[in-house]
Motif scaffolding. Structure first.
Motif: not given
Length: 183
Positions: A22, A126, A128, A143, A145, A175, A177, A179
């Motif tokens: 991440s 979002e 994923n 994700s 933002t 931003n 990301e 997991e």
């Protein structure tokens, strides 16, 4: 109509952030002409996924002292009282207050605390998807933002440029990301 976790293919319950897969990054305009990117190296958190996904919650804590922009002098300045003041405020926290559908994606609304100041923040979220991992576990990816004003959190240091403008923009782009691993 509510969208269920089953509709998305994600199990309900606790999902922990896997920090090795991440990233928590930010972008700030520098000298009015370029953008500097940075990240935080240590963070933790979890998502509690409810059957009605809009009732799910997210909690995260960032170790503010692990800020990295790949420049030691700048990083030390960002840790100082001019910016994050990590000695007095060692963590940055986020706690969600709601999740709203937004077309095919979501809005993750919550409270962000930086330097002891808490402000509402909305992130575009979002989903994923999910996948089994090679170790018998389950993974999910997201994700996110958004943008914040650093001045909203009491981070006001700046310097004027001779040509007009300032050294550091007020706007900070976030931003993320993430997991997650099913607990």
């Amino acid at each position: 109509m509510t969208l269920s976790a089953q509709d998305l293919g994600i199990d309900t319950g606790r999902w922990n952030i896997d920090p090795t897969h991440s990233t928590v990054e930010f972008v700030v305009r520098h000298m009015m002409v370029s953008k500097v990117r940075g990240s935080f190296e240590k963070f933790e958190g979890y998502a509690d996924i409810a059957d009605d996904v809009t009732q799910s919650t997210v909690t995260a804590t960032i170790d503010a002292s692990t800020i990295s922009t790949r420049d030691e002098n700048r990083d030390n300045h960002l840790r100082s009282p001019d910016f994050l003041n990590v000695t007095e405020f060692p963590t940055i926290t986020f706690t969600s207050t709601r999740i709203e559908p937004a077309g095919e994606n979501w809005k993750l609304v919550g409270e962000l605390t930086i330097r002891g100041v808490t402000r509402p923040v909305t992130l575009d979220l979002e989903f994923n998807g999910t996948s089994p991992d090679p170790y018998g576990g389950k993974r999910a990816g997201f994700s996110a933002t958004g943008e914040i004003s650093r001045k909203d959190f009491g981070i006001e240091w700046n310097a004027a440029l001779e040509t007009g403008g300032v050294v550091v923009s007020d706007k900070v782009t976030i931003n993320i990301e993430i997991e997650l691993v099913k607990a």
